[in-house]
Enzyme design. Structure first.
Site, PDB file in Angstrom:
ATOM      1  N   ASP A 258      43.379 -10.314  -1.440  1.00  0.00           N
ATOM      2  CA  ASP A 258      42.227 -11.228  -1.500  1.00  0.00           C
ATOM      3  C   ASP A 258      42.029 -11.862  -0.128  1.00  0.00           C
ATOM      4  O   ASP A 258      42.923 -12.541   0.380  1.00  0.00           O
ATOM      5  CB  ASP A 258      42.500 -12.316  -2.560  1.00  0.00           C
ATOM      6  CG  ASP A 258      41.319 -13.263  -2.765  1.00  0.00           C
ATOM      7  OD1 ASP A 258      40.280 -13.089  -2.086  1.00  0.00           O
ATOM      8  OD2 ASP A 258      41.442 -14.182  -3.603  1.00  0.00           O
TER       9      ASP A 258
ATOM     10  N   LYS B 224      35.225 -16.643 -12.484  1.00  0.00           N
ATOM     11  CA  LYS B 224      35.821 -17.979 -12.547  1.00  0.00           C
ATOM     12  C   LYS B 224      34.815 -18.861 -13.260  1.00  0.00           C
ATOM     13  O   LYS B 224      33.648 -18.952 -12.832  1.00  0.00           O
ATOM     14  CB  LYS B 224      36.084 -18.541 -11.147  1.00  0.00           C
ATOM     15  CG  LYS B 224      37.288 -17.912 -10.459  1.00  0.00           C
ATOM     16  CD  LYS B 224      37.567 -18.541  -9.111  1.00  0.00           C
ATOM     17  CE  LYS B 224      38.698 -17.796  -8.414  1.00  0.00           C
ATOM     18  NZ  LYS B 224      38.836 -18.190  -6.989  1.00  0.00           N
TER      19      LYS B 224
ATOM     20  N   LYS C 173      47.281 -12.769  -0.473  1.00  0.00           N
ATOM     21  CA  LYS C 173      46.174 -13.228   0.355  1.00  0.00           C
ATOM     22  C   LYS C 173      46.282 -12.557   1.722  1.00  0.00           C
ATOM     23  O   LYS C 173      47.386 -12.419   2.265  1.00  0.00           O
ATOM     24  CB  LYS C 173      46.251 -14.744   0.520  1.00  0.00           C
ATOM     25  CG  LYS C 173      46.084 -15.505  -0.794  1.00  0.00           C
ATOM     26  CD  LYS C 173      44.651 -15.429  -1.291  1.00  0.00           C
ATOM     27  CE  LYS C 173      44.458 -16.315  -2.517  1.00  0.00           C
ATOM     28  NZ  LYS C 173      43.047 -16.298  -2.959  1.00  0.00           N
TER      29      LYS C 173
ATOM     30  N   ASP D 129      34.395 -12.358  -5.674  1.00  0.00           N
ATOM     31  CA  ASP D 129      34.779 -13.652  -6.232  1.00  0.00           C
ATOM     32  C   ASP D 129      33.716 -14.661  -5.786  1.00  0.00           C
ATOM     33  O   ASP D 129      32.709 -14.883  -6.489  1.00  0.00           O
ATOM     34  CB  ASP D 129      36.197 -14.000  -5.720  1.00  0.00           C
ATOM     35  CG  ASP D 129      36.681 -15.404  -6.066  1.00  0.00           C
ATOM     36  OD1 ASP D 129      35.892 -16.205  -6.615  1.00  0.00           O
ATOM     37  OD2 ASP D 129      37.847 -15.743  -5.781  1.00  0.00           O
TER      38      ASP D 129
ATOM     39  N   SER E 151      48.900 -14.601  -8.143  1.00  0.00           N
ATOM     40  CA  SER E 151      48.318 -14.628  -6.806  1.00  0.00           C
ATOM     41  C   SER E 151      49.268 -15.367  -5.865  1.00  0.00           C
ATOM     42  O   SER E 151      49.653 -16.497  -6.137  1.00  0.00           O
ATOM     43  CB  SER E 151      46.961 -15.340  -6.863  1.00  0.00           C
ATOM     44  OG  SER E 151      46.464 -15.569  -5.568  1.00  0.00           O
TER      45      SER E 151
ATOM     46  N   LYS F  42      48.875 -10.072  -6.485  1.00  0.00           N
ATOM     47  CA  LYS F  42      47.787 -10.237  -5.518  1.00  0.00           C
ATOM     48  C   LYS F  42      48.323 -11.016  -4.337  1.00  0.00           C
ATOM     49  O   LYS F  42      49.009 -12.016  -4.519  1.00  0.00           O
ATOM     50  CB  LYS F  42      46.640 -10.988  -6.200  1.00  0.00           C
ATOM     51  CG  LYS F  42      45.640 -11.671  -5.284  1.00  0.00           C
ATOM     52  CD  LYS F  42      44.431 -12.128  -6.087  1.00  0.00           C
ATOM     53  CE  LYS F  42      43.901 -13.463  -5.635  1.00  0.00           C
ATOM     54  NZ  LYS F  42      42.783 -13.927  -6.486  1.00  0.00           N
TER      55      LYS F  42
ATOM     56  N   GLU G 232      39.591  -8.083  -2.731  1.00  0.00           N
ATOM     57  CA  GLU G 232      38.748  -9.165  -3.246  1.00  0.00           C
ATOM     58  C   GLU G 232      38.069  -9.911  -2.093  1.00  0.00           C
ATOM     59  O   GLU G 232      38.736 -10.321  -1.144  1.00  0.00           O
ATOM     60  CB  GLU G 232      39.645 -10.118  -4.060  1.00  0.00           C
ATOM     61  CG  GLU G 232      38.889 -11.221  -4.781  1.00  0.00           C
ATOM     62  CD  GLU G 232      39.825 -12.118  -5.594  1.00  0.00           C
ATOM     63  OE1 GLU G 232      40.991 -11.732  -5.832  1.00  0.00           O
ATOM     64  OE2 GLU G 232      39.389 -13.207  -5.985  1.00  0.00           O
TER      65      GLU G 232
ATOM     66  N   GLY H 297      41.595 -17.693 -10.853  1.00  0.00           N
ATOM     67  CA  GLY H 297      42.220 -19.004 -11.040  1.00  0.00           C
ATOM     68  C   GLY H 297      41.884 -19.928  -9.886  1.00  0.00           C
ATOM     69  O   GLY H 297      41.498 -19.476  -8.799  1.00  0.00           O
TER      70      GLY H 297
HETATM   71  O1  OSB Z   1      40.334 -16.833  -4.279  1.00  0.00           O
HETATM   72  O2  OSB Z   1      41.185 -16.562  -6.166  1.00  0.00           O
HETATM   73  C1  OSB Z   1      41.047 -17.247  -5.168  1.00  0.00           C
HETATM   74  C2  OSB Z   1      43.371 -20.268  -5.259  1.00  0.00           C
HETATM   75  C3  OSB Z   1      42.557 -21.217  -4.701  1.00  0.00           C
HETATM   76  C4  OSB Z   1      41.289 -20.873  -4.299  1.00  0.00           C
HETATM   77  C5  OSB Z   1      40.840 -19.574  -4.434  1.00  0.00           C
HETATM   78  C6  OSB Z   1      41.647 -18.606  -4.996  1.00  0.00           C
HETATM   79  C7  OSB Z   1      42.943 -18.954  -5.390  1.00  0.00           C
HETATM   80  C8  OSB Z   1      43.897 -18.016  -5.929  1.00  0.00           C
HETATM   81  C9  OSB Z   1      44.992 -18.555  -6.814  1.00  0.00           C
HETATM   82  O3  OSB Z   1      43.923 -16.844  -5.650  1.00  0.00           O
HETATM   83  C10 OSB Z   1      44.677 -18.425  -8.255  1.00  0.00           C
HETATM   84  C11 OSB Z   1      45.628 -19.237  -9.111  1.00  0.00           C
HETATM   85  O4  OSB Z   1      46.820 -18.954  -9.095  1.00  0.00           O
HETATM   86  O5  OSB Z   1      45.157 -20.164  -9.795  1.00  0.00           O
HETATM   87 MG    MG Z   2      39.605 -14.933  -4.763  1.00  0.00          MG
END
Ligand code: OSB
Ligand code: MG
Length: 369
Positions: free
Chosen positions: A189, A263, A164, A239, A136, A162, A214, A291
């Site tokens: 996401d 999660k 953001k 999520d 991500s 992925k 997402e 994550g």
């Molecule tokens: O939305 O999945 C998420 C990180 C912090 C808060 C929310 C998210 C994320 C990530 C990173 O997408 C996931 C990771 O690399 O641990």
């Molecule tokens: Mg997410």
């Protein structure tokens, strides 16, 4: 088993890079590490994934400490635990605060597996001994920066990328990515950055063969997501909106998503994660493991959960070295060609590096049970 004591430790670890989502930036990762000891002196380890500020969800590091110290730990006093599933029943009188509950439950799962002499993944009923992972990538200053980072991770072998997105950093960015990487498995996401009125903008993403979008809408919504899923050809993955088995069941019934990101912390633990996994499997809905920028202990729990058979899409569990100069487990979590070899040692399968824990620790407190 009889639990004897619990130690909470507040750690602070600097990440190699700032991670930016639509809701903010994390650079110094602070979290609570949980150690639960039984009467024989065996330790189980858990990690709270709550951030310092309530921006991903309403929990924070401090609310987690408060919940554990004042409510959850007292509930464990004098309890005899025959299976980690008992923990969610014991915590049932406390509403929500899923990340606090999950952190303790995770430590009990590790302890249970260690006492049984089996790896955690086996104790959970996992079947796969290798897991596929993706990565991500946060919001960057420029699209050129983002393309450089994507190339690096594609070259490392990560199985899906992925990125953001948020209003103002979406369609044009994805178009550029697709121009440079026409064939990679790609998803976006939004971390709840859009509203129902943004449907026309979200529809524009349909032309880019994204694996999924997402959490486009509000973090507690499953109704509007059902409305937009009917209009989009790209699958929606939820999520933030899924806090429990019940949420998952309702979201699937409404047609709010076609994929669920599980999660462990968000849904209150491994037991609830397994229930959601099983429900989705029954309904033919794929899941993957999300994550929260975890250190080694939380990462190890994610690895174990991902071995369950319906985790058919690559998760966000990247290598320790992607986030940390030094992790708190040995060996650290290693990714080779987008694959993690699941450890076969009892419990989470990685040793805790107590020297590293001490080095990153800001506060420590032990509670007897
Ligand atoms: O939305 O999945 C998420 C990180 C912090 C808060 C929310 C998210 C994320 C990530 C990173 O997408 C996931 C990771 O690399 O641990
Ligand atoms: Mg997410």
């Amino acid at each position: 088993m009889k639990l004897k004591e619990i130690t909470l430790r507040h750690l602070q670890m600097k990440m190699k890079f700032p991670f930016t989502t639509s809701f903010g930036t994390v650079q110094d990762k602070e979290f609570i590490l949980i150690e639960v000891k039984d009467e024989e002196g065996t330790s189980g380890w858990g990690e709270s994934v709550a951030f310092v500020s309530p921006s991903y969800n309403e929990e924070t590091l401090k609310t987690n400490w408060h919940m554990m110290e004042d409510f959850l730990i007292p509930l464990l006093k004098g309890q005899k635990i025959s299976h980690p599933d008992d923990i969610s029943a014991i915590f049932e009188p406390i509403r929500k605060n899923n990340m606090a509950k999950s952190a303790i439950e995770g430590a009990v799962w590790d302890l249970y597996a260690k006492r049984k002499g089996m790896p955690l993944y086996e104790a959970l009923g996992g079947e796969n001994t290798t897991i596929d992972v993706g990565i991500s990538i946060g919001i960057q200053k420029t699209v050129a920066d983002l393309l450089t980072i994507i190339k690096q991770h594609v070259d490392e072998g990560y199985k899906r990328i992925k990125v953001k997105i948020k209003p103002g950093w979406d369609v044009d960015v994805i178009r550029e990515i697709r121009r440079s990487f026409p064939d990679i498995q790609l998803m976006a996401d939004a971390n709840s950055a859009y509203r129902l009125e943004d449907l026309p903008q979200l529809k524009k993403l349909d032309e880019f063969q994204l694996l999924m979008i997402e959490q486009p809408l509000a973090s507690d919504d499953i109704v509007d997501h059902a409305v937009i899923q009917k209009e989009l050809t790209t699958p929606i993955c939820l999520d933030e909106s899924i806090h429990s088995y019940e949420d998952a069941r309702k979201a699937l019934q409404l047609g709010s998503c076609q994929i669920i990101n599980i999660k462990i912390g968000r849904v209150g633990g491994l037991t609830e994660s397994k229930r959601i996994h099983d429900l989705c499997k029954e309904q033919g809905v794929p899941v993957w493991c999300g994550g929260m920028l975890e250190a080694g202990v939380g990462r190890a729990h994610n690895v174990a959960l991902t071995t369950l058979s319906n985790f058919t899409l690559p998760g966000d569990t990247a290598a320790s070295s992607r986030y940390w100069e030094q992790d708190i487990i040995t060996p650290e979590v290693i990714v080779k060609d987008g694959v993690i070899q699941v450890p076969e040692k009892p419990g989470i399968g990685y040793d805790i590096d107590l020297e590293a824990v001490k080095k990153f620790m800001l506060k420590e407190k032990t509670y007897s049970l």
